[in-house]
Design an enzyme around this catalytic site. Structure first.
Site, PDB file in Angstrom:
ATOM      1  N   PHE A 220     -17.623 -26.008  96.316  1.00 25.97           N
ATOM      2  CA  PHE A 220     -17.517 -27.467  96.164  1.00 25.97           C
ATOM      3  C   PHE A 220     -16.181 -27.890  96.757  1.00 25.97           C
ATOM      4  CE2 PHE A 220     -16.625 -31.459  94.195  1.00 25.97           C
ATOM      5  CZ  PHE A 220     -17.842 -32.015  93.798  1.00 25.97           C
ATOM      6  N   GLU A 255     -20.834 -21.311  89.982  1.00 31.26           N
ATOM      7  CA  GLU A 255     -20.349 -19.973  90.320  1.00 31.26           C
ATOM      8  C   GLU A 255     -18.825 -19.918  90.283  1.00 31.26           C
ATOM      9  OE1 GLU A 255     -20.445 -16.776  94.051  1.00 31.26           O
ATOM     10  OE2 GLU A 255     -21.519 -18.679  94.198  1.00 31.26           O
TER      11      GLU A 255
END
Length: 374
Positions: A220, A255
């Site tokens: 991200f 994650e």
């Protein structure tokens, strides 16, 4: 040659300082990477060059890459790392312009004429921020245009996300979310996501025709010039909302989030639960049944650890008397083996210290929410 030329430090550069990353739009914004060890080794040092500067530039719309390495002198040693060649190995082959800045400008200017994500990618949502409009799109990596764009931006994952790796673009389970300025078409950030098949038990497997999936946020990234402006929360919410509406997705995971992303996630998840009325529910009923909590977790598609954290934050937010008991019970179960081998008094002290740390961290998150709203 001066005496300084015989000193190793004269020929040693910090890779993080030498690498100058730029995103070029109406104005060029230059910044340094957080990490260069995936490219130049764990020490993040480059030996053999004097006054080394490595320019890595991208067009703000197409992200067409440009590389130009400059230095005043180089040692004549065959073991010296070729910094340009090393960097180019992490960039899309035959797509990088090297040293010829005029050619690079001409290339991305021509490419901009036909560059339009809306023609190829699926629109997810849009939002307004500070008087500008922004759009979120998603794509798989099956499409040639999507693969080209991802190959151009993926180096940012290595430079700004610790322990990041390049993803396998041949795996069709990857999806990329793209955030761009609606008017200027400038790319603001991107997110790599992955869907896993979620086995829900034999009965569900036999009855369900449609497969169910866990959705995972992997990498991200909001590009540095656009950080700390609210884009991260808007992009995160757009992705989560699209997954909540997708009946094939049963659980949402992240994650290996770093602390900054954990905070962003917590703030947005808490505010979502409050908007859905969970704040009021916890205010009235501090002792909710396990059945209600599990049903709520599934409807919110939250993984167990994240849901438990949010429940505890809501209890603290409402000054619930059950907050301390719930947190300590979770910490005791989590650390049972270690606590069971410890003197009872020391175990109680360790449990209390852990509780205080959790409580202080939750307060920090809640205060950041209140500050952003007030």
């Amino acid at each position: 040659m001066s005496a300084n030329d015989f000193k190793p430090e004269t020929w040693t550069s910090s890779a993080n300082e030498a690498l100058r990353v730029s995103i070029v739009g109406e104005n060029a914004v230059q910044f340094s990477p957080l990490f260069t060890y995936p490219i130049y080794g764990d020490s993040e040092k480059i030996y053999g060059y004097k006054d080394l500067i490595i320019h890595l530039a991208f067009d703000s719309v197409t992200f067409k890459p440009y590389v130009n390495v400059k230095y005043s002198a180089k040692l004549g040693d065959d073991n010296i790392v070729d910094v340009e060649k090393k960097l180019l190995s992490f960039l899309p082959k035959d797509d990088v312009i090297v040293r010829d800045e005029a050619k690079w400008v001409d290339c991305f200017a021509e490419e901009r004429k036909t560059h339009n994500l809306s023609d190829v990618f699926e629109k997810v949502s849009e939002y307004s921020l500070n008087g500008e409009e922004f759009v979120v799109y998603k794509s798989s990596l099956v499409d040639d245009f999507a693969r080209r764009m991802h190959r151009r931006v993926q180096i940012f994952s290595l430079l700004f996300i610790e322990a990041a790796n390049y993803i396998d673009e041949t795996d069709p389970s990857w999806q990329i979310y793209w955030l761009l300025n609606k008017k200027t078409k400038e790319l603001i950030g991107f997110v790599t996501t992955y869907k896993y098949w979620h086995y829900l038990g034999a009965k569900s497997f036999d009855e369900d025709i449609d497969k169910k999936f866990r959705a995972k946020i992997s990498q991200f990234l909001i590009f540095p010039p656009y950080q700390n402006k609210g884009h991260g929360s808007c992009l995160y919410e757009a992705i989560i909302q699209s997954w909540l509406e997708d009946k094939s997705i049963t659980e949402i995971t992240v994650e290996d989030p770093n602390e900054a992303f954990d905070d962003l996630r917590d703030r947005n998840d808490i505010q979502r639960l409050r908007k859905l009325g969970y704040d009021a529910v916890f205010q009235k009923h501090s002792d909710l049944s396990d059945e209600f909590l599990e049903s709520s977790r599934k409807s919110l598609k939250l993984e167990e650890r994240q849901f438990n954290r949010l429940v505890e934050m809501l209890l603290l937010l409402n000054n619930s008397p059950s907050f301390e008991l719930k947190v300590k019970n979770r910490l005791y179960i989590k650390n049972y083996d270690a606590l069971d081998q410890t003197d009872p008094e020391k175990a109680r002290e360790a449990l209390q210290n852990s509780f205080i740390l959790v409580k202080d961290d939750y307060r920090r998150i809640i205060e950041s929410i209140n500050k952003s709203q007030g």
